[in-house]
Structure formats: structure tokens, C-alpha cells
Design a protein around this motif. Structure first.
Motif, short mmCIF file in Angstrom:
data_model
loop_
_atom_site.label_atom_id
_atom_site.label_comp_id
_atom_site.label_asym_id
_atom_site.label_seq_id
_atom_site.Cartn_x
_atom_site.Cartn_y
_atom_site.Cartn_z
N UNK A 92 0.84 -1.19 0.00
CA UNK A 92 0.00 0.00 0.00
C UNK A 92 0.88 1.25 0.00
N UNK A 93 0.91 1.92 -1.13
CA UNK A 93 1.67 3.15 -1.29
C UNK A 93 0.72 4.33 -1.10
N UNK A 94 0.98 5.13 -0.10
CA UNK A 94 0.12 6.28 0.17
C UNK A 94 0.27 7.31 -0.93
N UNK A 95 -0.71 8.20 -1.10
CA UNK A 95 -0.54 9.28 -2.07
C UNK A 95 0.73 10.10 -1.82
N UNK A 96 1.12 10.26 -0.55
CA UNK A 96 2.32 11.04 -0.24
C UNK A 96 3.58 10.35 -0.76
N UNK A 97 3.69 9.02 -0.56
CA UNK A 97 4.87 8.31 -1.05
C UNK A 97 4.84 8.20 -2.57
N UNK A 98 3.65 8.05 -3.14
CA UNK A 98 3.56 8.06 -4.60
C UNK A 98 4.11 9.38 -5.14
N UNK A 99 3.71 10.49 -4.51
CA UNK A 99 4.18 11.81 -4.95
C UNK A 99 5.70 11.93 -4.80
N UNK A 100 6.24 11.47 -3.67
CA UNK A 100 7.69 11.52 -3.48
C UNK A 100 8.42 10.73 -4.56
N UNK A 101 7.87 9.58 -4.90
CA UNK A 101 8.49 8.74 -5.92
C UNK A 101 8.47 9.43 -7.28
N UNK A 102 7.30 9.98 -7.64
CA UNK A 102 7.20 10.71 -8.90
C UNK A 102 8.11 11.93 -8.92
N UNK A 103 8.14 12.65 -7.81
CA UNK A 103 8.98 13.85 -7.75
C UNK A 103 10.45 13.51 -7.93
N UNK A 104 10.89 12.39 -7.34
CA UNK A 104 12.29 11.99 -7.48
C UNK A 104 12.61 11.67 -8.93
N UNK A 105 11.71 10.98 -9.61
CA UNK A 105 11.93 10.64 -11.02
C UNK A 105 11.96 11.90 -11.87
N UNK A 106 10.99 12.76 -11.68
CA UNK A 106 10.88 13.96 -12.51
C UNK A 106 12.08 14.88 -12.29
#
Length: 501
Positions: A404-418
Motif C-alpha cells: 500500500x503506497x500512500x498518495x504522499x509516497x507516490x508523490x515523493x516517488x514521482x517527484x524523485x523521477x521527474x
């Protein structure tokens, strides 16, 4: 009835045969051990049970007086000794059928109840031969076939110089592949990969099986070729120490066992971000669509084309919808579904395409805390790679199907990639975010269908516990404005509602 023989020179060889059989054993199997007193039945049985338990010191007494001894190993195994039975009918009184419903059965002196043993029983007869023993294996059906393949894996280890290695189950997956840890004293353990050639199944569309349309890897050659390419590009994948491409056996470097979850089972955000940065590095490279597995043996990396995307998305209407409604999806629903998905996939025109590993999520990534930078991440599942949208693997990671990936961790993951992509040069962030939403919606639609199929077709109900998480991911993906039509279709047909299977 098929058969094969193995000469066992000493006690150690008998114990290795027990390990080999343990690696092949599955719940519901019956393994019948025949042989005179002192022929080695107890040695073999003890090694088999200890291998299943992964406990070399486990006490395994003879069940001569108790008649049956049960063990809680990787799955329950019940050790029967029928020497004192006077009739085959007495087997029922020992709870034999109940034992098989719970696990596997290992039977000594099976001739006392031979007529009561099920078809498909695997027979092992041990007899003295010179200074050693001769083991004769016979049977028909899946148990015998698995045992035969396990013995072929031992032969492969012999050719690789690891013939005396101990074998322990490591992990299996939703496919027919499985992995073992093999160990020799004084050497680092290695991973034994068992990857049988894919059984394609019946045609499902335009005369082609599902696996052909979805471009699923059909042999271990794909793994070897992609592994070589990734290793050359600086990605930490297992080094291949020995291979048998025809049989589908590989002896691999063991990258470790630490994953992406903390002690409480929660995802560690920093590790997901590091994995996203690795993807950014990979997506900055140019990858060939032809990769060499061995001299003269080339793997053509398939495209993740529209046909493949749609056949995967169709798993939702093929399996998930019937579970929800109790009946097959109507022609009208399927037609509407295809219309909306084709409109969504049209929007991928011009998206960035690259090498797409396809299952880039926590079960397939090893965390190596003693390493630095990208080398901290070991990637272990690469055989189904395609040339497809770069956003797909980011969606696979940031919406991890098993965690279960929270919206906050999803955002952190996307932000790191971007951030990593921007730092490397020109990057169209808006186009990426749209492709990310499309690929996340496609992947999670597919997974809803796959998890239901694993329960309904393959008898693996434990996948259903993941459905609420996948529905949540799907709702997140469909919130992107570019997918408004697809969102409205899913909502109108109740595909986003919480349901109890």
C-alpha cells in the motif's frame, strides 16, 4: 508408467536426492518410498523433510510406532509408516485423505496399502547396489514430471561444479518460474533459476494465444539477453555463472534478500525514490531492440504495442467483471470499454518509449544498503521487458501492487523521477504525467483481472486481498483530466466501487 534411475554412492547422495525431491514436492502429492530395511528410506525421508522445513537439525523420528508424524514446513507434510497395517482400508483411519487436503504425504512401506494410494503417486524404490544404492523413480502425472525436472536441475548443478550444493526453496511467482538458494561450504550462496519454456495455451484472439499477443517471454533466453544488456549499462542485475538455455536453468549471483519494507511492513519512501532515480538513469539511455543472449542467439525485444496493451486491459472485463456481476461482461460493455481505452491509448502518440521492465516493483528489487548510488538497487526480474512508454515502469513502482503506497509516497516517488529527468536535460513533464496516468490505469485494470484469474482459474485466493488497494490505485490514475471519459465509463459500470469477492 515412466521411470528413471539414480545411483547413490553414499549417504550424502541419498540425502541430496531427498533435497531434490523436496524441491519438486507440492501440496496434494504422494511420495511412496519402497525398499528393504536399511535401504536408505529413513535417510531420504529425513533429508526431504528437513529441506522442506529449511532446518538441517530438525528432529525427524521414524513413525514406525505412531504410524504418522506431521510437520509444519513450507506446507504441511505428513510422514506415514504403513509397516504395521494389515489392510489397505486402515489407511482411512489414519486420516490419509485429510492429510492430502492439507499438504503432501510421504509414505514408507506403501505396498501395504498400494491399492488405496491415488493415481499420480510418485514411487521411489531403493535397493542396495555394490557399495551404494540404486534409486528407481516411477509414476505418471505432474509429481513425476516435477521430480524429473528437479533431478535435471541437480545434473545442471553438477556440470556447473555445484553438484554437492544444498538446495532450499527461495521464491516462486505467479508464473511457472521458481528460484532456489544453493549453497556450498566456503562460498557465497547462489540462486538457481528454474524457468521452463512457456506453455502458450489456446488461441484467444485472431488465432493467437494470450502470451503471444501480450509478448510474454517464452524462454529463458529473454532473461539472459536483457540481463547482459542491463549489466553492460551499469544496472545491478545478477551475474550469470552458468546457463542451460535449452532446459531453462540458470545459476545466478545472489544479490541479497532485503526489500523495500520496514519492520512494520510499511514502504520505505527513500528506497522507492532511489528506485525512481534508477529508472530516470535508465530512461536517459538508448536501448537496442535486439539483444544478444549468446554468440549467434539474439533476443528481439518486443514492442508494448496497442494490441498488447488492450489484451492486458481486457483481463478486467474477462475476469473482474464476472466476479462482480456473477455473469460474463455484455457485448455492449466490452464495446464501450474498448472505445474508451482506444481513445486513451491514442493519447500516447508521441510519448517517450524506452526499455520497459514491466514488473518494476518491490518484489523484484533488492535493497543493498552496503552499496552506493544506483548500485544499491538489485533488479531480479527482467525477462518480460518490452520497448514501451517510459511512464509504465514508474507507475509500476509508484503504485506497487503488493504494497500500500500512500498518495504522499507516490508523490515523493514521482517527484524523485521527474527531478532526475529534469537534471539530465530536456524533459516534457506534462506529457510524462499524462502517460503515467494512462499506464497506471492500464496496469491496474490488468492486475484486477489477473488477481481474480489467479483465484478462479489457478486456485490462489490469497491474491484477492490486494483488490481494494488496486481499486484505489485505479481511482487515483483515472483522476487525471485526460482520462475523464474512461473514468466516467468505469464509474457508470461500478468498476471503482468497493466490493467483497
Amino acid at each position: 508408467m515412466a521411470g528413471l534411475e539414480r545411483f547413490l554412492a553414499d549417504e550424502a547422495a541419498t540425502a541430496r536426492l531427498g533435497e531434490d525431491l523436496a524441491m519438486a514436492l507440492r501440496p496434494g502429492d504422494v511420495l511412496a518410498l519402497k525398499g528393504d530395511l536399511g535401504a536408505g528410506k529413513s535417510t531420504l525421508a529425513r533429508a526431504l523433510i528437513r529441506a522442506l522445513a529449511d532446518d538441517a537439525g530438525l528432529d525427524v523420528p521414524s513413525p514406525t510406532f505412531t504410524l504418522v508424524q506431521s510437520y509444519e514446513t513450507r506446507f504441511p507434510v505428513h510422514h506415514f509408516d504403513l509397516y504395521r497395517l494389515s489392510a489397505a482400508g486402515e489407511l482411512d483411519e489414519l486420516g490419509f485423505d485429510d492429510a492430502l487436503a492439507q499438504g503432501a504425504a510421504l509414505v514408507e512401506w506403501p505396498e501395504r496399502a498400494e491399492t488405496a494410494l491415488p493415481d499420480g503417486t510418485l514411487w521411489i524404490e531403493l535397493a542396495h547396489q555394490g557399495d551404494g544404492r540404486l534409486a528407481k523413480l516411477s509414476g505418471t502425472g505432474p509429481a513425476f514430471d516435477r521430480a524429473t525436472r528437479s533431478l535435471a536441475m541437480r545434473d545442471f548443478l553438477v556440470t556447473a561444479g555445484w553438484g554437492d550444493a544444498g538446495r532450499r526453496f527461495f521464491v516462486g511467482d505467479a508464473s511457472a518460474r521458481s528460484y532456489e538458494i544453493v549453497s556450498l561450504a566456503g562460498l557465497a550462496p547462489r540462486v538457481l533459476m528454474n524457468s521452463p519454456r512457456l506453455v502458450l495455451g489456446p488461441p484467444v484472439r485472431d488465432g493467437k494465444p494470450y502470451a503471444v499477443i501480450a509478448h510474454t517471454a517464452q524462454s529463458v533466453t529473454a532473461f539472459v539477453a536483457i540481463d547482459h544488456a542491463l549489466l553492460a549499462a551499469g544496472v545491478s542485475v545478477p551475474r550469470i555463472h552458468a546457463e542451460d538455455l535449452d532446459q531453462g536453468f540458470l545459476l545466478l549471483e545472489h544479490l541479497g534478500s532485503e526489500g523495500f519494507l520496514g519492520g512494520n511492513g510499511e514502504p520505505i519512501a527513500e528506497r522507492y525514490a532511489a528506485a525512481a532515480e534508477l529508472l530516470a538513469m535508465m530512461h536517459g539511455k538508448t536501448w537496442p531492440d535486439r539483444m544478444e543472449a549468446a554468440p549467434g542467439i539474439v533476443h528481439d525485444v518486443p514492442p508494448f504495442d496497442r494490441e498488447a496493451m488492450l489484451i492486458e486491459a481486457d483481463l478486467l472485463v474477462d475476469w473482474y467483471v464476472p466476479m462482480l456481476t456473477g455473469k460474463p461482461a455484455s457485448d455492449a460493455l466490452v464495446a464501450g470499454y474498448h472505445k474508451e481505452w482506444n481513445a486513451a491509448l491514442d493519447r500516447l502518440q508521441g510519448s517517450e518509449y524506452t526499455l520497459m521492465l514491466r514488473d518494476f516493483h518491490s518484489p523484484n528489487i533488492i535493497w543493498r544498503s552496503d552499496r552506493a548510488s544506483h548500485d544499491r538497487l538489485g533488479i531480479v526480474d527482467v525477462q518480460d521487458a518490452l520497448i514501451g512508454p517510459a511512464a509504465y515502469d514508474v507507475a509500476s513502482l509508484a503504485m506497487d501492487a503488493r504494497v500500500t503506497i500512500s498518495p504522499a509516497i507516490e508523490k515523493q516517488t514521482l517527484d524523485a523521477y521527474i527531478a532526475a529527468r529534469h537534471a539530465a536535460g530536456a524533459f516534457d513533464e506534462a506529457a510524462f504525467r499524462e502517460a503515467y496516468a494512462i499506464m497506471a490505469a492500464q496496469r491496474n485494470s490488468k492486475i484486477l483481472g489477473i488477481f481474480v484469474r489467479l483465484e478462479k482459474r489457478d486456485g490462489k485466493p490469497f491474491y484477492l486481498k490486494h483488490l481494494p488497494r488496486i481499486r484505489d490505485y485505479l481511482r487515483r490514475a483515472l483522476a487525471h483530466p485526460a482520462l475523464a471519459g474512461l473514468h466516467d465509463f468505469y464509474a457508470a459500470h461500478g468498476l471503482l466501487e468497493e466490493r467483497t469477492p
